[in-house]
Motif scaffolding. Structure first.
Motif, PDB file in Angstrom:
ATOM      1  N   VAL A  82      35.913  41.594  33.035  1.00 47.62           N
ATOM      2  CA  VAL A  82      36.489  41.019  34.395  1.00 47.62           C
ATOM      3  C   VAL A  82      35.197  41.180  35.401  1.00 47.62           C
ATOM      4  O   VAL A  82      35.355  39.996  36.285  1.00 47.62           O
ATOM      5  CB  VAL A  82      37.474  41.830  34.780  1.00 47.62           C
ATOM      6  CG1 VAL A  82      37.980  41.674  36.283  1.00 47.62           C
ATOM      7  CG2 VAL A  82      38.811  41.983  33.725  1.00 47.62           C
ATOM      8  N   VAL A  83      34.494  42.134  35.394  1.00 50.88           N
ATOM      9  CA  VAL A  83      33.534  42.133  36.334  1.00 50.88           C
ATOM     10  C   VAL A  83      32.414  41.009  36.185  1.00 50.88           C
ATOM     11  O   VAL A  83      32.161  40.344  37.346  1.00 50.88           O
ATOM     12  CB  VAL A  83      32.539  43.341  36.031  1.00 50.88           C
ATOM     13  CG1 VAL A  83      31.184  43.323  36.518  1.00 50.88           C
ATOM     14  CG2 VAL A  83      33.433  44.604  36.423  1.00 50.88           C
ATOM     15  N   GLU A  84      32.289  40.459  34.938  1.00 48.35           N
ATOM     16  CA  GLU A  84      31.594  39.129  34.781  1.00 48.35           C
ATOM     17  C   GLU A  84      32.001  38.063  35.322  1.00 48.35           C
ATOM     18  O   GLU A  84      31.602  37.021  35.686  1.00 48.35           O
ATOM     19  CB  GLU A  84      31.069  38.926  33.157  1.00 48.35           C
ATOM     20  CG  GLU A  84      30.250  38.049  32.778  1.00 48.35           C
ATOM     21  CD  GLU A  84      28.898  38.011  33.494  1.00 48.35           C
ATOM     22  OE1 GLU A  84      28.189  37.104  33.492  1.00 48.35           O
ATOM     23  OE2 GLU A  84      28.460  39.342  33.626  1.00 48.35           O
ATOM     24  N   TYR A  85      33.525  37.996  35.116  1.00 47.47           N
ATOM     25  CA  TYR A  85      34.392  36.916  35.629  1.00 47.47           C
ATOM     26  C   TYR A  85      33.863  36.748  37.204  1.00 47.47           C
ATOM     27  O   TYR A  85      33.908  35.652  37.506  1.00 47.47           O
ATOM     28  CB  TYR A  85      35.810  37.189  35.403  1.00 47.47           C
ATOM     29  CG  TYR A  85      36.729  36.525  36.216  1.00 47.47           C
ATOM     30  CD1 TYR A  85      37.168  34.999  35.876  1.00 47.47           C
ATOM     31  CD2 TYR A  85      37.057  37.038  37.665  1.00 47.47           C
ATOM     32  CE1 TYR A  85      38.088  34.368  36.828  1.00 47.47           C
ATOM     33  CE2 TYR A  85      38.198  36.245  38.112  1.00 47.47           C
ATOM     34  CZ  TYR A  85      38.362  34.953  37.944  1.00 47.47           C
ATOM     35  OH  TYR A  85      39.357  34.421  38.865  1.00 47.47           O
ATOM     36  N   TYR A  86      34.180  37.979  37.991  1.00 45.74           N
ATOM     37  CA  TYR A  86      33.821  37.897  39.268  1.00 45.74           C
ATOM     38  C   TYR A  86      32.087  37.507  39.536  1.00 45.74           C
ATOM     39  O   TYR A  86      31.873  36.800  40.548  1.00 45.74           O
ATOM     40  CB  TYR A  86      34.039  39.159  40.049  1.00 45.74           C
ATOM     41  CG  TYR A  86      35.427  39.138  40.260  1.00 45.74           C
ATOM     42  CD1 TYR A  86      36.359  38.494  40.877  1.00 45.74           C
ATOM     43  CD2 TYR A  86      36.229  40.201  39.485  1.00 45.74           C
ATOM     44  CE1 TYR A  86      37.421  38.846  41.145  1.00 45.74           C
ATOM     45  CE2 TYR A  86      37.673  40.596  39.524  1.00 45.74           C
ATOM     46  CZ  TYR A  86      38.376  39.692  40.452  1.00 45.74           C
ATOM     47  OH  TYR A  86      39.718  39.927  40.542  1.00 45.74           O
ATOM     48  N   ARG A  87      31.318  38.108  38.720  1.00 45.72           N
ATOM     49  CA  ARG A  87      29.938  37.766  38.858  1.00 45.72           C
ATOM     50  C   ARG A  87      29.651  36.248  38.691  1.00 45.72           C
ATOM     51  O   ARG A  87      28.797  35.680  39.448  1.00 45.72           O
ATOM     52  CB  ARG A  87      29.121  38.667  37.978  1.00 45.72           C
ATOM     53  CG  ARG A  87      27.567  38.448  38.223  1.00 45.72           C
ATOM     54  CD  ARG A  87      26.946  39.437  37.304  1.00 45.72           C
ATOM     55  NE  ARG A  87      25.628  39.231  37.303  1.00 45.72           N
ATOM     56  CZ  ARG A  87      24.662  38.830  36.139  1.00 45.72           C
ATOM     57  NH1 ARG A  87      25.120  38.831  35.294  1.00 45.72           N
ATOM     58  NH2 ARG A  87      23.458  38.857  36.478  1.00 45.72           N
TER      59      ARG A  87
END
Length: 469
Positions: A82-87
């Protein structure tokens, strides 16, 4: 016998019972070589011919399907995805700011249990999606409205021409020349921030929906600042439902978390002009952002909490349902911000509620980690469909009957007449199924809500029938 959380009468209203009968007749007629039936309420990408390829994700995640590693916040690997999705979209959350849920609806339930007592009030938009009232009622909470208003904006010829040239939906053919249009009126929904002032004393949560279902409104920076200030002054929680966040198609607006955090570089880099620091995250390269934005919660658990950020907690809700068109997988999440002095107690409270249920399955978390890698490509594919259909719609109806959509999967059209009569007549005579405006609490008759997801040829035919009514 039953809880007071439930409505006293669970039977369908006379209108919706009649709607079901009319729908059955329309489908039967279509099957007998009559006028084809077109569903303009379709909300599932799978039903609209936009499925995501699950095969690669299943192959990648299969080994984890049988694992049981209970974590109240969700698997670290899934939260990192999910963090990578936002990044990829310019965001800079960390895994410690992500809480996984089985759905966005469950995320609401967790927040209501964490921050509200029976009888407290949730501020919800009007018009708005009726599910929000149901979710609040099931927690013994009440809803009070704030309002979105339809605003007319005059736009001069030059500004209109620039918009047409910049529009992603127009692809001029060779030697095509834009004709300078006359001055036009643009209509769109805006947040009536003054209506927030009528909030009841027991209001605990302000809920924003951006992009908004069904009007297509997206929260501007000015509206955001007013909402944050209101929550700060009234000691309230701010919740942003951004399940349609990937499908904003106007440069007039931004994802609201960008108003809080600013942007980190999409690739790690150091700036000579502003102090920064490198933070290692599990399984990923280091991220470099402004040093003062990150707070060490202990043990190297760095959390992105700007020192001079808002004084109210803020939650952003999203999930696989819209991000990769997979509501059947049942995986959602909340990303959150809180002032540093309150962050740990809020995270502990959320995890206490989550730990009581542990509702997110191992297959959902494994598939979510794999599918989010495809989210950017999926977003592009769906957005192309949405833009094409939105262009079809606004070419068919004057602006004053079809307000501007800044994002999301839905649009509204004002056709006049009583909502119920109009909806039933379109279904019986035109075999086109729409949703009546009263279902979303529009303050006047004549509005219908339609989905922009439908296959373009069917969408165009349905719009033609609606315009020829």
């Amino acid at each position: 016998m039953f809880s007071s959380r439930l409505p006293k009468d669970l039977s369908p209203s006379p209108f919706f019972a009649e709607l079901e009968r009319a729908k059955a007749c329309a489908k039967k007629d279509a099957a007998e070589d009559g006028l084809s039936f077109i569903d303009m309420t379709v909300s599932s990408p799978v039903r609209a011919g936009l499925p995501i390829d699950l095969n690669a994700a299943v192959d990648e995640g299969r080994e984890s399907f049988g694992c049981w590693n209970p974590d109240a916040a969700g698997w670290k690997s899934a939260r990192e995805a999910v963090v990578e999705y936002y990044r990829e979209r310019g965001g800079n959350f960390t895994a410690g700011q992500i809480i996984l849920t089985a759905s966005t609806s469950e995320a609401y339930s967790v927040l209501f249990k964490t921050f509200c007592d029976p009888g407290d009030v949730i501020l919800t938009p009007m018009p708005g999606y009726p599910l929000l009232d149901t979710l609040a009622q099931l927690e013994h909470l009440e809803c009070a409205p704030y309002f979105l208003q339809l605003r007319r904006e005059r736009k001069g010829p030059s500004a209109k021409l620039r918009d047409l040239k910049k529009s992603a939906v127009l692809e001029p053919k060779a030697n095509h020349k834009f004709t300078e249009p006359a001055e036009v009126n643009s209509f769109r929904y805006v947040l009536d921030t003054d209506s927030l002032l009528a909030a009841p004393e027991r209001a605990k949560i302000l809920l924003l929906v951006s992009p908004h279902n069904p009007t297509g409104h997206c929260v501007s920076r000015e509206e955001w600042n007013a909402a944050v200030r209101f929550c700060e002054e009234n000691d309230m929680i701010l919740v942003v439902d951004e399940v349609f966040g990937d499908y904003a198609f106007s440069d007039k607006v931004s994802r609201t978390w960008k108003y809080v955090f600013g942007l980190c570089p999409p690739e790690p880099s150091l700036s000579q002009s502003s102090p920064s620091k490198s933070f290692l995250t599990e399984g990923r390269e280091s991220i470099h952002c402004r040093f003062n934005d990150f707070w060490d919660a202990g043990g190297g658990d760095f959390i992105n909490l700007p020192e001079n950020g808002p004084k109210c907690p803020i939650f952003w809700l999203n999930g696989l349902s819209k991000a990769v068109g997979s509501p059947q997988l049942k995986l959602g999440w909340m990303a959150f911000y809180a002032p540093r002095e309150r962050f740990e107690e809020i995270r502990a409270a959320l995890e206490f509620v989550e730990d009581a249920y542990l509702s997110v399955s191992a297959p959902a978390q494994a598939l979510g980690s794999a599918l989010l890698k495809q989210s950017a490509a999926y977003e592009s594919r769906v957005k192309e469909r949405l833009l094409q259909n939105w262009q079809t719609l606004r070419e068919a109806f004057p602006a004053k009957y079809c307000p501007e959509v800044l994002g999301g999967w839905y649009a509204v059209v004002r056709l006049g007449e009583d909502d119920e009569d109009l909806t039933l007549r379109l279904l019986r005579e035109k075999h086109v199924l729409v949703q009546p405006g009263f279902f979303f609490d529009f303050d006047e008759d004549g509005w219908v809500v339609i989905s922009l997801l439908q296959e373009p040829a069917l969408f165009k035919e349905a719009v033609r029938r609606m315009a020829d009514r």
